[in-house]
Design a protein around this motif. Structure first.
Motif, PDB file in Angstrom:
ATOM      1  N   MET A   1      45.684  48.981  34.749  1.00  0.00           N
ATOM      2  CA  MET A   1      44.268  49.121  34.629  1.00  0.00           C
ATOM      3  C   MET A   1      43.638  48.967  33.425  1.00  0.00           C
ATOM      4  N   PRO A   2      42.420  48.557  33.243  1.00  0.00           N
ATOM      5  CA  PRO A   2      41.631  48.210  31.949  1.00  0.00           C
ATOM      6  C   PRO A   2      40.960  49.579  31.564  1.00  0.00           C
ATOM      7  N   ASN A   3      40.678  49.557  30.405  1.00  0.00           N
ATOM      8  CA  ASN A   3      39.884  50.669  29.795  1.00  0.00           C
ATOM      9  C   ASN A   3      38.385  50.409  29.902  1.00  0.00           C
ATOM     10  N   LEU A   4      37.592  51.262  29.801  1.00  0.00           N
ATOM     11  CA  LEU A   4      36.057  51.282  29.714  1.00  0.00           C
ATOM     12  C   LEU A   4      35.762  51.824  28.155  1.00  0.00           C
ATOM     13  N   VAL A   5      35.321  51.030  27.531  1.00  0.00           N
ATOM     14  CA  VAL A   5      35.245  51.528  25.991  1.00  0.00           C
ATOM     15  C   VAL A   5      33.504  51.672  25.820  1.00  0.00           C
ATOM     16  N   LEU A   6      33.221  52.668  25.500  1.00  0.00           N
ATOM     17  CA  LEU A   6      31.548  52.737  25.323  1.00  0.00           C
ATOM     18  C   LEU A   6      31.537  53.124  23.699  1.00  0.00           C
ATOM     19  N   ILE A   7      30.607  51.748  23.352  1.00  0.00           N
ATOM     20  CA  ILE A   7      30.247  51.743  21.999  1.00  0.00           C
ATOM     21  C   ILE A   7      28.580  52.136  21.778  1.00  0.00           C
ATOM     22  N   GLY A   8      28.331  52.427  20.652  1.00  0.00           N
ATOM     23  CA  GLY A   8      26.794  52.539  20.245  1.00  0.00           C
ATOM     24  C   GLY A   8      26.451  53.628  19.264  1.00  0.00           C
ATOM     25  N   TYR A   9      25.398  53.765  18.830  1.00  0.00           N
ATOM     26  CA  TYR A   9      25.099  54.593  17.897  1.00  0.00           C
ATOM     27  C   TYR A   9      25.124  56.114  18.359  1.00  0.00           C
ATOM     28  N   MET A  10      25.086  57.010  17.692  1.00  0.00           N
ATOM     29  CA  MET A  10      25.297  58.371  18.030  1.00  0.00           C
ATOM     30  C   MET A  10      24.014  58.672  18.771  1.00  0.00           C
ATOM     31  N   GLY A  11      24.043  59.600  19.571  1.00  0.00           N
ATOM     32  CA  GLY A  11      22.757  60.108  20.410  1.00  0.00           C
ATOM     33  C   GLY A  11      22.486  59.180  21.533  1.00  0.00           C
ATOM     34  N   THR A  12      23.273  58.196  22.059  1.00  0.00           N
ATOM     35  CA  THR A  12      22.911  57.358  23.072  1.00  0.00           C
ATOM     36  C   THR A  12      23.450  57.737  24.242  1.00  0.00           C
ATOM     37  N   GLY A  13      24.333  58.661  24.282  1.00  0.00           N
ATOM     38  CA  GLY A  13      25.056  59.291  25.524  1.00  0.00           C
ATOM     39  C   GLY A  13      26.488  58.910  26.036  1.00  0.00           C
ATOM     40  N   LYS A  14      27.370  58.307  24.746  1.00  0.00           N
ATOM     41  CA  LYS A  14      28.730  57.908  25.081  1.00  0.00           C
ATOM     42  C   LYS A  14      29.235  59.072  25.517  1.00  0.00           C
ATOM     43  N   THR A  15      29.474  60.141  25.043  1.00  0.00           N
ATOM     44  CA  THR A  15      30.300  61.288  25.477  1.00  0.00           C
ATOM     45  C   THR A  15      29.898  61.545  26.848  1.00  0.00           C
ATOM     46  N   THR A  16      28.685  61.898  27.132  1.00  0.00           N
ATOM     47  CA  THR A  16      28.065  62.701  28.361  1.00  0.00           C
ATOM     48  C   THR A  16      28.341  61.521  29.566  1.00  0.00           C
ATOM     49  N   VAL A  17      28.026  60.103  29.316  1.00  0.00           N
ATOM     50  CA  VAL A  17      28.100  59.191  30.321  1.00  0.00           C
ATOM     51  C   VAL A  17      29.620  59.159  30.705  1.00  0.00           C
ATOM     52  N   GLY A  18      30.527  59.081  29.440  1.00  0.00           N
ATOM     53  CA  GLY A  18      31.828  58.904  29.577  1.00  0.00           C
ATOM     54  C   GLY A  18      32.448  60.068  30.474  1.00  0.00           C
ATOM     55  N   LYS A  61      40.413  54.668  12.540  1.00  0.00           N
ATOM     56  CA  LYS A  61      41.120  53.709  12.983  1.00  0.00           C
ATOM     57  C   LYS A  61      42.461  54.053  13.594  1.00  0.00           C
ATOM     58  N   ALA A  62      43.170  55.239  13.064  1.00  0.00           N
ATOM     59  CA  ALA A  62      44.469  55.761  13.703  1.00  0.00           C
ATOM     60  C   ALA A  62      44.338  56.319  14.946  1.00  0.00           C
ATOM     61  N   ALA A  63      43.049  56.855  15.096  1.00  0.00           N
ATOM     62  CA  ALA A  63      42.881  57.534  16.448  1.00  0.00           C
ATOM     63  C   ALA A  63      42.620  56.234  17.601  1.00  0.00           C
ATOM     64  N   ILE A  64      41.812  55.085  17.043  1.00  0.00           N
ATOM     65  CA  ILE A  64      41.757  54.109  17.965  1.00  0.00           C
ATOM     66  C   ILE A  64      43.354  53.509  18.336  1.00  0.00           C
ATOM     67  N   ARG A  65      44.047  53.236  17.269  1.00  0.00           N
ATOM     68  CA  ARG A  65      45.301  52.848  17.496  1.00  0.00           C
ATOM     69  C   ARG A  65      46.176  53.611  18.714  1.00  0.00           C
ATOM     70  N   ARG A  66      45.925  54.811  18.487  1.00  0.00           N
ATOM     71  CA  ARG A  66      46.689  55.707  19.480  1.00  0.00           C
ATOM     72  C   ARG A  66      46.102  55.599  20.836  1.00  0.00           C
ATOM     73  N   VAL A  67      44.930  55.564  20.974  1.00  0.00           N
ATOM     74  CA  VAL A  67      44.390  55.727  22.291  1.00  0.00           C
ATOM     75  C   VAL A  67      44.402  54.589  23.069  1.00  0.00           C
ATOM     76  N   THR A  68      44.580  53.418  22.219  1.00  0.00           N
ATOM     77  CA  THR A  68      44.342  52.031  23.061  1.00  0.00           C
ATOM     78  C   THR A  68      45.677  51.610  23.479  1.00  0.00           C
ATOM     79  N   ARG A  69      46.916  52.292  23.251  1.00  0.00           N
ATOM     80  CA  ARG A  69      48.209  52.229  23.691  1.00  0.00           C
ATOM     81  C   ARG A  69      48.196  52.578  25.134  1.00  0.00           C
ATOM     82  N   ASP A  70      47.099  53.348  25.557  1.00  0.00           N
ATOM     83  CA  ASP A  70      47.255  53.638  27.032  1.00  0.00           C
ATOM     84  C   ASP A  70      46.145  52.702  27.780  1.00  0.00           C
ATOM     85  N   ASP A  71      46.235  52.900  29.014  1.00  0.00           N
ATOM     86  CA  ASP A  71      45.335  52.254  29.944  1.00  0.00           C
ATOM     87  C   ASP A  71      44.536  53.283  31.049  1.00  0.00           C
TER      88      ASP A  71
END
Length: 174
Positions: A1-18, A61-71
């Motif tokens: 299963m693919p991941n959904l990755v929310l990018i964008g500037y702070m305060g745009t709602g990434k955490t809340t929406v996610g 960068k280390a955190a992104i390496r860790r989390v992108t190992r999963d799906d």
């Protein structure tokens, strides 16, 4: 299963929406900033204050390496995670990038009461937001979809992102 990755500037709602979307779709939610805090045992603000932005970007960068190992994850990145090409590559490998955006004035309104935003500790935070949005525009433009969250109800944004992601996921599985 693919991941959904929310990018964008702070305060745009990434955490809340996610978080809301993960609950709705039965997926796990991961916020890379929270992952950094969990692993380092300190806050993002403290990392910036004690070690600076370069150290923070290294931890990111280390955190992104860790989390992108999963799906099957919904990943909310920090606003500047996209500034590193390796991060983008890792996030795109098994993920759909969706950029959440908002007008600078809305971002300022959403972030002005939060003291844990190291990059906005400045004389004129609105000007800093405008400048940083312009600098990051080429990177945010790498997203497959862009959704403006200005003056929108969170549930409407969650619905729109969910429809985009489910359609993407279903098309990949055919």
């Amino acid at each position: 299963m693919p991941n959904l990755v929310l990018i964008g500037y702070m305060g745009t709602g990434k955490t809340t929406v996610g978080k809301k979307l993960a609950k709705r779709l039965g997926m796990k939610f991961v916020d890379t900033d929270h992952e950094i805090e969990r692993v380092t045992g300190t806050t993002i603000k403290d990392i910036f204050d004690k070690y600076g932005e370069i150290r923070f970007r290294s931890e990111e960068k280390a955190a992104i390496r860790r989390v992108t190992r999963d799906d099957n994850l919904i990943i909310a990145t920090g606003g500047g995670a996209v500034l590193d090409s390796e991060n983008i590559e890792l996030l795109q490998q098994n993920g759909l990038l969706v950029c959440l955006e908002a007008k600078p004035e809305i971002i300022h309104e959403r972030t002005k009461r939060k003291k844990n935003r190291p990059l906005l500790r400045t004389e004129n935070p609105l000007q800093k937001i405008i400048k940083m949005l312009a600098e990051r525009e080429p990177f945010y433009g790498l997203a497959s979809f862009r959704i403006n969250t200005s003056n929108r109800e969170i549930d409407d944004v969650v619905e729109e992102v969910g429809q985009i992601f489910v359609s993407y996921r279903d098309n990949r599985e055919r």
